[in-house]
Design a protein around this motif. Structure first.
Motif, PDB file in Angstrom:
ATOM      1  N   ASN A 463       0.404  -0.958  -0.121  1.00  0.00           N
ATOM      2  CA  ASN A 463      -0.096  -0.315  -0.008  1.00  0.00           C
ATOM      3  C   ASN A 463       1.110   1.284  -0.243  1.00  0.00           C
ATOM      4  OD1 ASN A 463      -1.655   2.348   0.484  1.00  0.00           O
ATOM      5  ND2 ASN A 463      -2.648   1.080   1.905  1.00  0.00           N
ATOM      6  N   ALA A 464       1.266   2.096  -0.931  1.00  0.00           N
ATOM      7  CA  ALA A 464       1.381   3.621  -1.384  1.00  0.00           C
ATOM      8  C   ALA A 464       0.660   4.729  -0.428  1.00  0.00           C
ATOM      9  CB  ALA A 464       1.908   3.196  -2.675  1.00  0.00           C
ATOM     10  N   GLY A 465       0.523   4.854   0.095  1.00  0.00           N
ATOM     11  CA  GLY A 465      -0.635   5.805   0.906  1.00  0.00           C
ATOM     12  C   GLY A 465      -1.863   6.393   0.745  1.00  0.00           C
ATOM     13  N   HIS A 466      -2.163   5.141   0.636  1.00  0.00           N
ATOM     14  CA  HIS A 466      -3.984   4.434   0.134  1.00  0.00           C
ATOM     15  C   HIS A 466      -4.690   4.594   1.022  1.00  0.00           C
ATOM     16  CE1 HIS A 466      -6.685   4.920  -3.778  1.00  0.00           C
ATOM     17  NE2 HIS A 466      -7.076   3.776  -3.297  1.00  0.00           N
ATOM     18  N   PRO A 467      -6.190   4.473   1.234  1.00  0.00           N
ATOM     19  CA  PRO A 467      -6.673   4.075   2.290  1.00  0.00           C
ATOM     20  C   PRO A 467      -6.610   2.235   1.643  1.00  0.00           C
ATOM     21  CG  PRO A 467      -8.136   5.539   0.659  1.00  0.00           C
ATOM     22  CD  PRO A 467      -6.786   4.835  -0.173  1.00  0.00           C
ATOM     23  N   PRO A 468      -6.872   1.403   3.336  1.00  0.00           N
ATOM     24  CA  PRO A 468      -6.173   0.052   3.446  1.00  0.00           C
ATOM     25  C   PRO A 468      -8.170  -0.489   2.661  1.00  0.00           C
ATOM     26  CG  PRO A 468      -7.301   1.348   5.386  1.00  0.00           C
ATOM     27  CD  PRO A 468      -7.145   2.278   4.561  1.00  0.00           C
ATOM     28  N   PRO A 469      -7.139  -1.930   1.720  1.00  0.00           N
ATOM     29  CA  PRO A 469      -8.602  -2.633   1.287  1.00  0.00           C
ATOM     30  C   PRO A 469      -9.301  -3.344   2.526  1.00  0.00           C
ATOM     31  CG  PRO A 469      -6.052  -3.395   0.810  1.00  0.00           C
ATOM     32  CD  PRO A 469      -5.802  -2.319   1.699  1.00  0.00           C
ATOM     33  N   LEU A 470     -10.399  -3.515   2.086  1.00  0.00           N
ATOM     34  CA  LEU A 470     -11.052  -4.459   3.489  1.00  0.00           C
ATOM     35  C   LEU A 470     -11.389  -5.655   2.686  1.00  0.00           C
ATOM     36  CD1 LEU A 470     -13.496  -3.590   5.452  1.00  0.00           C
ATOM     37  CD2 LEU A 470     -15.149  -2.935   3.984  1.00  0.00           C
ATOM     38  N   LEU A 471     -11.707  -6.511   3.784  1.00  0.00           N
ATOM     39  CA  LEU A 471     -12.186  -7.599   3.741  1.00  0.00           C
ATOM     40  C   LEU A 471     -13.401  -8.005   4.881  1.00  0.00           C
ATOM     41  CD1 LEU A 471     -11.100 -10.380   3.341  1.00  0.00           C
ATOM     42  CD2 LEU A 471      -9.991 -10.660   4.625  1.00  0.00           C
ATOM     43  N   VAL A 472     -14.640  -8.831   3.892  1.00  0.00           N
ATOM     44  CA  VAL A 472     -14.903  -9.057   4.136  1.00  0.00           C
ATOM     45  C   VAL A 472     -15.733 -10.181   4.648  1.00  0.00           C
ATOM     46  CG1 VAL A 472     -17.601  -8.180   4.661  1.00  0.00           C
ATOM     47  CG2 VAL A 472     -16.112  -6.391   3.588  1.00  0.00           C
ATOM     48  N   GLY A 473     -15.979 -11.001   5.720  1.00  0.00           N
ATOM     49  CA  GLY A 473     -16.599 -12.488   5.571  1.00  0.00           C
ATOM     50  C   GLY A 473     -17.680 -12.640   5.420  1.00  0.00           C
ATOM     51  N   HIS A 474     -18.891 -13.814   4.796  1.00  0.00           N
ATOM     52  CA  HIS A 474     -19.895 -13.533   4.791  1.00  0.00           C
ATOM     53  C   HIS A 474     -20.263 -14.049   5.976  1.00  0.00           C
ATOM     54  CE1 HIS A 474     -22.883 -15.451   1.883  1.00  0.00           C
ATOM     55  NE2 HIS A 474     -23.287 -16.122   3.311  1.00  0.00           N
ATOM     56  N   ASP A 475     -19.749 -14.195   6.597  1.00  0.00           N
ATOM     57  CA  ASP A 475     -20.629 -14.107   7.813  1.00  0.00           C
ATOM     58  C   ASP A 475     -20.643 -12.439   8.069  1.00  0.00           C
ATOM     59  OD1 ASP A 475     -17.921 -13.735   8.288  1.00  0.00           O
ATOM     60  OD2 ASP A 475     -17.712 -14.869  10.338  1.00  0.00           O
ATOM     61  N   GLY A 476     -20.118 -11.805   8.132  1.00  0.00           N
ATOM     62  CA  GLY A 476     -20.640 -10.247   7.911  1.00  0.00           C
ATOM     63  C   GLY A 476     -19.532  -9.765   9.130  1.00  0.00           C
ATOM     64  N   GLN A 477     -18.385 -10.156   8.940  1.00  0.00           N
ATOM     65  CA  GLN A 477     -16.748  -9.669  10.226  1.00  0.00           C
ATOM     66  C   GLN A 477     -16.080  -8.787   8.824  1.00  0.00           C
ATOM     67  OE1 GLN A 477     -14.905 -12.463  13.027  1.00  0.00           O
ATOM     68  NE2 GLN A 477     -16.954 -13.976  12.413  1.00  0.00           N
ATOM     69  N   ALA A 478     -16.326  -7.745   8.968  1.00  0.00           N
ATOM     70  CA  ALA A 478     -15.628  -7.447   8.135  1.00  0.00           C
ATOM     71  C   ALA A 478     -14.196  -6.264   8.688  1.00  0.00           C
ATOM     72  CB  ALA A 478     -16.218  -5.692   8.482  1.00  0.00           C
ATOM     73  N   ARG A 479     -12.642  -6.273   8.391  1.00  0.00           N
ATOM     74  CA  ARG A 479     -11.563  -6.038   8.890  1.00  0.00           C
ATOM     75  C   ARG A 479     -10.988  -5.222   7.750  1.00  0.00           C
ATOM     76  NH1 ARG A 479      -7.021  -8.757   8.990  1.00  0.00           N
ATOM     77  NH2 ARG A 479      -7.004 -10.578   7.761  1.00  0.00           N
ATOM     78  N   TYR A 480     -10.655  -3.646   8.121  1.00  0.00           N
ATOM     79  CA  TYR A 480      -8.986  -3.450   7.353  1.00  0.00           C
ATOM     80  C   TYR A 480      -8.418  -4.066   7.297  1.00  0.00           C
ATOM     81  CZ  TYR A 480     -12.293   0.399   6.486  1.00  0.00           C
ATOM     82  OH  TYR A 480     -13.335   1.163   6.065  1.00  0.00           O
ATOM     83  N   LEU A 481      -7.427  -3.999   5.557  1.00  0.00           N
ATOM     84  CA  LEU A 481      -5.615  -4.548   5.962  1.00  0.00           C
ATOM     85  C   LEU A 481      -4.805  -3.305   6.071  1.00  0.00           C
ATOM     86  CD1 LEU A 481      -6.719  -7.295   3.031  1.00  0.00           C
ATOM     87  CD2 LEU A 481      -6.962  -7.776   5.600  1.00  0.00           C
ATOM     88  N   THR A 482      -4.775  -3.122   7.389  1.00  0.00           N
ATOM     89  CA  THR A 482      -3.412  -2.340   7.293  1.00  0.00           C
ATOM     90  C   THR A 482      -2.276  -2.355   7.234  1.00  0.00           C
ATOM     91  OG1 THR A 482      -4.161  -2.660   9.894  1.00  0.00           O
ATOM     92  CG2 THR A 482      -5.776  -0.847   8.108  1.00  0.00           C
ATOM     93  N   ASP A 483      -1.587  -3.476   6.854  1.00  0.00           N
ATOM     94  CA  ASP A 483      -0.662  -3.634   7.128  1.00  0.00           C
ATOM     95  C   ASP A 483      -0.554  -3.587   5.506  1.00  0.00           C
ATOM     96  OD1 ASP A 483      -0.784  -5.162  10.036  1.00  0.00           O
ATOM     97  OD2 ASP A 483      -0.794  -7.090   8.542  1.00  0.00           O
ATOM     98  N   ALA A 484       1.200  -3.257   5.583  1.00  0.00           N
ATOM     99  CA  ALA A 484       1.737  -2.850   3.985  1.00  0.00           C
ATOM    100  C   ALA A 484       1.943  -1.915   4.060  1.00  0.00           C
ATOM    101  CB  ALA A 484       1.329  -4.055   3.302  1.00  0.00           C
ATOM    102  N   HIS A 485       1.522  -0.745   5.077  1.00  0.00           N
ATOM    103  CA  HIS A 485       1.687   0.848   4.303  1.00  0.00           C
ATOM    104  C   HIS A 485       2.797   0.766   4.658  1.00  0.00           C
ATOM    105  CE1 HIS A 485      -1.981   3.318   4.344  1.00  0.00           C
ATOM    106  NE2 HIS A 485      -1.484   4.566   4.391  1.00  0.00           N
ATOM    107  N   GLY A 486       2.901   1.835   3.007  1.00  0.00           N
ATOM    108  CA  GLY A 486       4.265   2.167   2.974  1.00  0.00           C
ATOM    109  C   GLY A 486       3.678   3.899   2.221  1.00  0.00           C
ATOM    110  N   ILE A 487       4.596   4.564   2.242  1.00  0.00           N
ATOM    111  CA  ILE A 487       4.601   6.086   2.208  1.00  0.00           C
ATOM    112  C   ILE A 487       4.339   5.993   0.565  1.00  0.00           C
ATOM    113  CG2 ILE A 487       6.901   6.226   0.831  1.00  0.00           C
ATOM    114  CD1 ILE A 487       7.373   8.705   2.228  1.00  0.00           C
ATOM    115  N   LEU A 488       3.513   8.330   0.259  1.00  0.00           N
ATOM    116  CA  LEU A 488       2.776   7.381  -1.482  1.00  0.00           C
ATOM    117  C   LEU A 488       3.836   8.207  -2.217  1.00  0.00           C
ATOM    118  CD1 LEU A 488       0.943  10.926  -0.977  1.00  0.00           C
ATOM    119  CD2 LEU A 488       2.757  10.404   0.778  1.00  0.00           C
TER     120      LEU A 488
END
Length: 575
Positions: A463-488
């Motif tokens: 990730n180059a300075g962008h809003p993090p991807p969102l992972l949504v499970g079929h069971d309704g659990q949702a979390r952001y993939l905040t790792d791998a964050h780097g400079i823009l």
């Protein structure tokens, strides 16, 4: 008989004694026109039955009221300024004066246009006042007495109308909205009907708008709108001449009663027959280089015909309308070019067996319909695919051009080294952006998608300075993939960029998006991210297309002025 109908005793109303019956006898009720008796201050002393009917008010509502404040209005329905009221000036001066048609307020809020006659009245033992007769053009006055009505707008009113025309028409770049505003500016102020004919870029004629003033509102006559015959090259008829750019002119039903010289003449004859217009003024609408169309103002309910003295004001209005329509057409042409450019810049999605994938792009509300947001998806080697979401600063043609440069360089770098990690490709791209691309700054997420031997899909991203991807499970659990964050991109600062791998569970949804989906100028971006997470979790069971459409509808801030790009994928059910 007491002229107020309250009895011969003269019962006080609002502190004013009614005139005794001996004073006027039955004369007020004998007068067929509306009669309002006022004192020297302009307060209503008495009225007859005709006045009650014309003004839509009872005696009790009228007597004791200031006649000017209660009744007199300008053509917009606003109270007439006392300094501009000829009727009041005649009353105060104690002189007899006849006025052409002016607007008066009825009890139900509508306006009625009436002629007026003020006659000084000084009964014995009472203060001086006046009789005010109010009547329509069909009652009590020979035609020649109101040949000049309706009165030409006063210079102040004329300037105000032109200023309002300029403001109203130049504040929109939507052609249809500009036409509706033009009609509302002229009807009923100047006419009962407004007809607008437009020339297309292929010189075809379209009757774009026909509207009438009916029961206090503007009513569009769609049955009279639509395509028109071509403009004849030599026809002397008023509309044909106006569409060729000739000077404005007057017309009436008799103008088109002879053998028609063109299809337009046939349509004009039908227009006059359907609308009942007895008089029309027609002026060309000219742009900077071409004739854009013509405006026809028509009178049907008002018996007074247009005169040549009305044409200069009409030409001033159409001159302003022409500039506004020219701007709107130029904007529409640029918008069409921009939309075509955007369609070519945003690619078609590849088919990935076993995966669902969809995208959305929504331009900025007040931009050229293109911007710096983009998505991309393309095959690398074998079963591996690259997924990209990015945002170049800006939402105009320059941003779109910069986006195209970045996207093409990214593709080239990714294809030239298909086994490289996403961070290595982005690092190479960042170096190239500083020296090659005309891009001040950009953010992005680059991910590779591959299916493992266990049948599960793995997402490796940086990730180059962008809003993090969102992972949504079929069971309704949702979390952001905040790792791998780097400079823009584009900062000129060299820092290591991390990569992270995530195993995607069956029937999971991954959403890549740009900040236009969550960012608001009036709220922290964390609020927008939380709103997106909650709504995405609630929509996890929806089909992927419905999932994306609902997010755009429910999550995107109403005060957002940025474009939005979205790329969503969904993994298949487990074995």
């Amino acid at each position: 008989m007491d002229v107020t109908g309250t009895g011969t005793g003269g019962i006080p109303v609002s502190g004013h004694q009614t005139l005794p019956g001996a004073l006027l006898g039955t004369t007020l009720e004998d007068v067929q026109a509306a009669v309002v008796v006022v004192d020297e201050d302009g307060l209503v002393v008495s009225v007859n039955g005709a006045a009650e009917r014309v003004l839509g008010r009872s005696r009790e509502e009228l007597v004791g009221q200031d006649s000017h404040d209660l009744l007199h209005r300008d053509s917009h329905g606003h109270p007439m300024p006392r300094t501009r009221c000829r009727l009041r000036k005649a009353l105060l001066a104690g002189r007899t004066e006849h006025g052409v048609a002016e607007w008066f307020a009825r009890g139900d809020g509508t306006l009625v246009q009436l002629f007026w006659l003020v006659v000084p009245y000084a009964p014995a033992s009472r203060k001086a006042g006046a009789l005010v007769l109010l009547y329509g053009p069909d009652r009590g006055v020979p035609d020649e007495d109101f040949a000049g009505a309706p009165a030409p707008l006063a210079e102040l009113d004329r300037l105000a109308l032109l200023a309002e025309t300029t403001t109203q028409l130049t504040s929109t770049l939507d052609t249809d909205e500009a036409l509706r505003r033009l009609a509302a500016l002229t009807v009923p102020r100047l006419a009962d009907w407004a007809v607008i004919d437009l020339l297309t870029e292929r010189d075809e004629v379209r009757r774009a708008l026909v509207t009438e003033h009916k029961d206090g509102v503007l009513v569009e006559r769609e049955d009279l709108q639509g395509p028109m015959p071509p403009v004849p090259g030599e026809s002397p008829m008023p509309l044909s001449r106006a569409l060729r750019g000739a000077a404005s002119s007057l017309a009436g039903p008799s103008t088109y009663q002879g053998p028609p010289d063109s299809g337009i003449a046939v349509e004009q004859r039908r227009l006059f027959a359907e609308t009942g217009m007895h008089s029309a003024a027609i002026a060309p609408i000219r742009g900077l280089r071409d004739v854009l169309g013509a405006l026809t103002l028509g009178r049907s309910g008002h018996p007074v015909a247009f005169t040549h003295g009305d044409l200069p004001l009409l030409e001033d209005i159409t001159r302003r309308a022409g500039l506004a329509l020219d701007n709107a057409r130029l904007y529409q042409r640029q918008r069409k070019v921009a939309e075509t450019m955007q369609r070519h810049l945003l690619p078609q999605l590849p088919t990935v067996p076993g995966l669902e994938m969809t995208v959305r792009y929504v331009p900025a509300p007040r931009s050229s319909s293109v911007g710096g947001d983009w998505y991309d998806a393309f095959a690398l080697t074998g079963n591996d695919h690259a997924l990209v979401i990015g945002d170049v600063v800006g939402h105009d043609l320059d941003a779109a051009a910069g986006m195209a440069q970045v996207r093409n360089m990214l593709r080239a770098f990714a294809w030239s080294q298909p086994n490289a990690t996403p961070s290595a490709v982005v690092t190479q791209l960042d170096e190239a952006v500083k020296h090659i691309a005309e891009v001040p700054m950009a953010t992005m997420v680059l991910a590779t998608l591959a299916r493992g031997d266990d049948g599960l899909w793995r997402l490796c991203w940086t990730n180059a300075g962008h809003p993090p991807p969102l992972l949504v499970g079929h069971d309704g659990q949702a979390r952001y993939l905040t790792d791998a964050h780097g400079i823009l991109l584009g900062t000129g600062i060299a820092r290591p960029r991390p990569d992270v791998v995530t195993v995607l569970p069956p029937r999971a949804t991954v959403l890549l998006y740009t900040d236009g989906l969550v960012e608001s100028p009036h709220h922290p971006i964390d609020d927008g991210l939380e709103r997106l997470r909650r709504h995405a979790a609630s929509l996890a069971h929806r089909p992927l297309d419905s999932f994306c459409d609902s997010l755009l509808e429910q999550v995107r801030p109403g005060d957002n002025d940025d474009d939005v790009a979205m790329l969503a994928l969904r993994t298949p059910p487990g074995a």
